[in-house]
Design a protein around this motif. Structure first.
Motif, mmCIF file in Angstrom:
data_model
loop_
_atom_site.group_PDB
_atom_site.id
_atom_site.type_symbol
_atom_site.label_atom_id
_atom_site.label_comp_id
_atom_site.label_asym_id
_atom_site.label_seq_id
_atom_site.Cartn_x
_atom_site.Cartn_y
_atom_site.Cartn_z
ATOM 1 N N GLU A 1 0.825 -1.194 0.000
ATOM 2 C CA GLU A 1 0.000 0.000 0.000
ATOM 3 C C GLU A 1 0.865 1.252 0.000
ATOM 4 O OE1 GLU A 1 -2.447 -0.399 3.376
ATOM 5 O OE2 GLU A 1 -3.731 -1.964 2.520
ATOM 6 N N ASN A 2 2.019 1.149 0.680
ATOM 7 C CA ASN A 2 2.909 2.314 0.730
ATOM 8 C C ASN A 2 3.591 2.593 -0.599
ATOM 9 O OD1 ASN A 2 2.302 2.803 3.389
ATOM 10 N ND2 ASN A 2 4.033 1.572 4.177
ATOM 11 N N HIS A 3 3.501 1.597 -1.557
ATOM 12 C CA HIS A 3 4.098 1.834 -2.869
ATOM 13 C C HIS A 3 3.434 3.011 -3.572
ATOM 14 C CE1 HIS A 3 5.994 -2.438 -3.353
ATOM 15 N NE2 HIS A 3 6.620 -1.657 -2.484
ATOM 16 N N ALA A 4 2.217 3.316 -3.194
ATOM 17 C CA ALA A 4 1.530 4.441 -3.832
ATOM 18 C C ALA A 4 2.152 5.769 -3.468
ATOM 19 C CB ALA A 4 0.051 4.429 -3.455
ATOM 20 N N ILE A 5 2.927 5.773 -2.414
ATOM 21 C CA ILE A 5 3.593 7.008 -1.983
ATOM 22 C C ILE A 5 4.982 7.047 -2.599
ATOM 23 C CG2 ILE A 5 4.391 8.353 -0.021
ATOM 24 C CD1 ILE A 5 2.297 6.982 1.675
ATOM 25 N N PRO A 6 5.346 8.095 -3.308
ATOM 26 C CA PRO A 6 6.691 8.178 -3.897
ATOM 27 C C PRO A 6 7.765 8.067 -2.820
ATOM 28 C CG PRO A 6 5.271 9.917 -4.749
ATOM 29 C CD PRO A 6 4.529 9.267 -3.619
ATOM 30 N N PRO A 7 8.946 7.593 -3.184
ATOM 31 C CA PRO A 7 10.018 7.421 -2.177
ATOM 32 C C PRO A 7 10.340 8.701 -1.429
ATOM 33 C CG PRO A 7 10.589 6.343 -4.241
ATOM 34 C CD PRO A 7 9.347 7.125 -4.504
ATOM 35 N N MET A 8 10.316 9.812 -2.138
ATOM 36 C CA MET A 8 10.622 11.074 -1.490
ATOM 37 C C MET A 8 9.390 11.728 -0.882
ATOM 38 S SD MET A 8 13.847 11.295 -1.827
ATOM 39 C CE MET A 8 14.134 12.980 -1.326
ATOM 40 N N GLY A 9 8.237 11.096 -1.039
ATOM 41 C CA GLY A 9 7.019 11.636 -0.457
ATOM 42 C C GLY A 9 6.449 12.786 -1.268
ATOM 43 N N PHE A 10 5.509 13.489 -0.663
ATOM 44 C CA PHE A 10 4.857 14.623 -1.288
ATOM 45 C C PHE A 10 5.305 15.912 -0.601
ATOM 46 C CE2 PHE A 10 1.916 11.047 -1.877
ATOM 47 C CZ PHE A 10 1.827 11.044 -3.271
ATOM 48 N N ALA A 11 5.531 16.953 -1.409
ATOM 49 C CA ALA A 11 6.000 18.224 -0.875
ATOM 50 C C ALA A 11 4.920 18.865 -0.015
ATOM 51 C CB ALA A 11 6.389 19.153 -2.010
ATOM 52 N N ARG A 12 5.315 19.352 1.155
ATOM 53 C CA ARG A 12 4.377 20.016 2.058
ATOM 54 C C ARG A 12 4.692 21.491 2.249
ATOM 55 N NH1 ARG A 12 0.472 16.673 1.301
ATOM 56 N NH2 ARG A 12 0.773 14.568 2.188
ATOM 57 N N ALA A 13 5.974 21.867 2.159
ATOM 58 C CA ALA A 13 6.338 23.267 2.396
ATOM 59 C C ALA A 13 7.708 23.537 1.787
ATOM 60 C CB ALA A 13 6.361 23.586 3.898
ATOM 61 N N GLN A 14 7.987 24.818 1.618
ATOM 62 C CA GLN A 14 9.295 25.275 1.147
ATOM 63 C C GLN A 14 9.891 26.183 2.224
ATOM 64 O OE1 GLN A 14 9.388 28.002 -2.149
ATOM 65 N NE2 GLN A 14 11.279 27.135 -2.966
ATOM 66 N N LEU A 15 11.160 25.947 2.580
ATOM 67 C CA LEU A 15 11.798 26.671 3.675
ATOM 68 C C LEU A 15 12.894 27.569 3.125
ATOM 69 C CD1 LEU A 15 12.173 23.673 6.176
ATOM 70 C CD2 LEU A 15 10.281 25.288 5.982
ATOM 71 N N HIS A 16 12.731 28.878 3.332
ATOM 72 C CA HIS A 16 13.749 29.871 3.000
ATOM 73 C C HIS A 16 14.179 29.823 1.536
ATOM 74 C CE1 HIS A 16 14.120 30.996 7.167
ATOM 75 N NE2 HIS A 16 14.392 29.744 7.509
ATOM 76 N N GLY A 17 13.331 29.281 0.676
ATOM 77 C CA GLY A 17 13.715 29.211 -0.723
ATOM 78 C C GLY A 17 14.860 28.258 -0.981
ATOM 79 N N ILE A 18 15.216 27.413 -0.007
ATOM 80 C CA ILE A 18 16.376 26.533 -0.123
ATOM 81 C C ILE A 18 15.980 25.055 -0.006
ATOM 82 C CG2 ILE A 18 18.641 25.948 0.855
ATOM 83 C CD1 ILE A 18 18.576 28.647 -0.404
ATOM 84 N N TYR A 19 15.083 24.768 0.923
ATOM 85 C CA TYR A 19 14.758 23.379 1.220
ATOM 86 C C TYR A 19 13.275 23.102 0.925
ATOM 87 C CZ TYR A 19 19.102 23.778 3.857
ATOM 88 O OH TYR A 19 20.398 24.026 4.219
ATOM 89 N N ILE A 20 12.979 21.833 0.649
ATOM 90 C CA ILE A 20 11.600 21.355 0.493
ATOM 91 C C ILE A 20 11.323 20.363 1.625
ATOM 92 C CG2 ILE A 20 10.059 19.947 -0.908
ATOM 93 C CD1 ILE A 20 11.286 21.134 -3.357
ATOM 94 N N LEU A 21 10.244 20.563 2.324
ATOM 95 C CA LEU A 21 9.818 19.665 3.387
ATOM 96 C C LEU A 21 8.764 18.721 2.807
ATOM 97 C CD1 LEU A 21 10.217 19.047 6.399
ATOM 98 C CD2 LEU A 21 8.245 20.512 6.861
ATOM 99 N N ALA A 22 9.104 17.442 2.714
ATOM 100 C CA ALA A 22 8.209 16.445 2.127
ATOM 101 C C ALA A 22 7.815 15.408 3.180
ATOM 102 C CB ALA A 22 8.892 15.766 0.936
ATOM 103 N N GLU A 23 6.764 14.655 2.862
ATOM 104 C CA GLU A 23 6.254 13.632 3.777
ATOM 105 C C GLU A 23 6.100 12.320 3.026
ATOM 106 O OE1 GLU A 23 2.443 12.740 6.753
ATOM 107 O OE2 GLU A 23 2.416 14.446 5.357
ATOM 108 N N ASN A 24 6.704 11.256 3.558
ATOM 109 C CA ASN A 24 6.510 9.923 2.984
ATOM 110 C C ASN A 24 6.016 8.963 4.067
ATOM 111 O OD1 ASN A 24 8.722 9.360 4.538
ATOM 112 N ND2 ASN A 24 10.132 8.996 2.826
ATOM 113 N N ALA A 25 6.047 7.660 3.779
ATOM 114 C CA ALA A 25 5.482 6.693 4.718
ATOM 115 C C ALA A 25 6.271 6.617 6.016
ATOM 116 C CB ALA A 25 5.435 5.302 4.057
#
Length: 487
Positions: free
Chosen positions: A418-442
């Motif tokens: 079931e977790n295969h439906a979630i990409p390995p890097m997860g889904f993007a949730r926020a962008q920090l300081h224009g430098i980093y992406i905060l993502a969520e996975n399983a």
């Protein structure tokens, strides 16, 4: 019998002083330009031949030198800028020691012509082997002209260690750049071997100042720069700091001024480096044009022979002020930050159409948050938006599914499946300081560095393209014009 102590001849004294003040033609130019600025000049013309070794001539429209002071101006430690110890503690001029002109005259053939506004004509004085000629009338507009010929003609050892004409002129050019950035209201013309190299016009408004900065530091810097202005406890820091996405491999674009004087101070460098520590890669250097204004009594400018360094009486306080001001400016940057410059590379992708006059490629570049640097923004098909391209991750999942065994495919769905439906890097949730992406996975949260991710994606695509059919090239229908520096 031991040698007796005696007073050294004046020429020997001046040549010893010249060893500290005059290192190369650029040192001569710096001292003479500072004298012109102290005289209130608004127009300065510089003529140079053979990288400054054969000739350096500076003409300005300053207040000029009184006829009776011309000979005295070439005497050691003669100056009009300070009178007492109290004046030395509150130096507001660029020059104050009275060493430059006699030191330069001791190692060159010097001619000095000056006229004050109230005089009918100018007066000329020449120095040969530290011996002054008789004063002679000369036709000259209000202001001063200093002509330095055959630098180090009488010091062969110093002349032997001078570099090539190109190298020496590059140092002269750097001096002109630093002076031009510190005095926006002054017009400067630089001519080398009878050819105009730079013609910098006065800049009184902010747009004109930014245009001058773009001419000196490049348009890429000013497009990525943010204007900052902070004041606290009698100190003011203002100027332009480059965003973290614009960094240098060396510290060659760092201009810092204290009360109009260009300095290279370790305390200042440490404060700036600390402010950028959390947003720059190791080995990268920030770029900035900053001006610090403090009470003259709180800074000692008489700490270095070349006046390149200063000493702050409250060093810790100045350090903390610089750090907090720059750190706060960087922290206030937001993805939707809109300023006078093009900050489109910080904005999240918008579904709306591009503004009028913007091509499709430009719109795609502006919408790509994985394109922080100018060189990245030109790669239309290599950027990934903040709202990540989910189909790209899904393709990886499908590919992994095809490689699974038949037995695995026939098994009942498990939690891992079931977790295969979630990409390995997860889904993007926020962008920090224009430098980093905060993502969520399983497994939880994933912090993605956009710089490194973009470089990795580009690298992998280039490898795959090369393995499949080699690197393809196609001539552009419309040539792209690149602006590069003179060097």
């Amino acid at each position: 019998m031991p040698a007796r102590i005696q007073t050294m001849p004046t020429q020997l004294v001046n040549q010893i002083a010249a060893g500290e003040v005059v290192e190369r033609p650029a040192s001569v130019l710096k001292e003479l330009l500072e004298n012109s600025l102290d005289a209130g000049a608004t127009t300065i013309r510089i003529d140079v031949e053979q990288g400054g070794i054969k000739l350096i001539r500076i003409s300005d429209n300053g207040c000029g030198i009184h006829r009776d002071d011309l000979v005295l101006s070439l005497s050691p430690h003669a100056t009009s800028k300070i009178r007492s110890i109290e004046d030395l503690d509150r130096v507001t001029s660029l020059g104050f020691r009275g060493e430059a002109l006699p030191s330069i005259a001791s190692v060159s053939q010097l001619k000095l012509i000056s006229r004050q506004a109230d005089d009918d004509n100018g007066w000329q004085l020449e120095m040969r082997n530290s011996q002054a000629s008789e004063l002679q009338p000369a036709a000259h507009k209000p202001g001063t002209t200093v002509e330095v010929r055959d630098l180090f003609f009488n010091v062969p050892a110093r002349r032997k260690f001078l570099r090539t004409e190109k190298t020496e002129f590059s140092h002269l050019e750097e001096v002109v750049k630093r002076i031009a950035l510190s005095h926006f209201d002054v017009s400067i013309t630089l001519q080398h071997n009878q050819r105009v190299v730079k013609q910098i016009r006065p800049a009184t408004e902010r747009t004109q100042q930014e245009k001058r900065i773009a001419e000196i530091c490049g348009s890429a810097f000013i497009e990525q720069a943010v204007l900052t202005d902070f004041s606290h406890d009698g100190m003011r820091l203002w100027g332009w700091i480059a965003q973290p996405t614009f960094s240098r491999s060396q510290a060659d674009m760092q201009y810092f001024y204290v009360n109009g004087r260009v300095v290279k101070d370790r305390l200042v460098a440490h404060a700036v480096r600390q402010a950028y520590a959390d947003v720059l890669f190791h080995g990268r250097h920030p770029a900035y044009v900053l001006f610090l204004e403090v009470e003259p009594a709180t800074v000692d400018v008489n700490a270095h022979p070349g006046k390149h360094e200063v000493r702050f009486r409250q060093g810790r306080q100045v350090h903390d002020f610089l750090f907090k001001a720059i750190y706060k400016s960087l922290a206030e940057l937001r993805p939707d930050d809109s300023g006078a410059h093009d900050l489109s590379h910080f904005t999240a992708p918008q579904p709306s159409t591009a503004p009028a006059g913007m091509t499709g490629v430009q719109a795609s570049n502006a919408a790509s948050a994985f394109s922080p640097a100018p060189s990245y923004r030109n790669q239309r098909n290599l950027g990934l938006a903040v709202a990540e391209q989910q189909h790209a991750y899904q393709a990886l999942v499908e590919q992994a599914a095809t490689l699974s065994t038949p037995a695995e495919q026939g098994e009942a769905p498990t939690e891992a499946a079931e977790n295969h439906a979630i990409p390995p890097m997860g889904f993007a949730r926020a962008q920090l300081h224009g430098i980093y992406i905060l993502a969520e996975n399983a497994q939880g949260l994933v912090l993605v560095d956009m710089h490194a991710a973009h470089e990795r994606i580009t690298y992998e695509r280039l490898k795959q393209t090369y393995d499949d059919k080699g690197i393809q090239a196609q001539p552009l229908l419309v040539p792209v014009t690149l602006a590069v520096s003179a060097r």
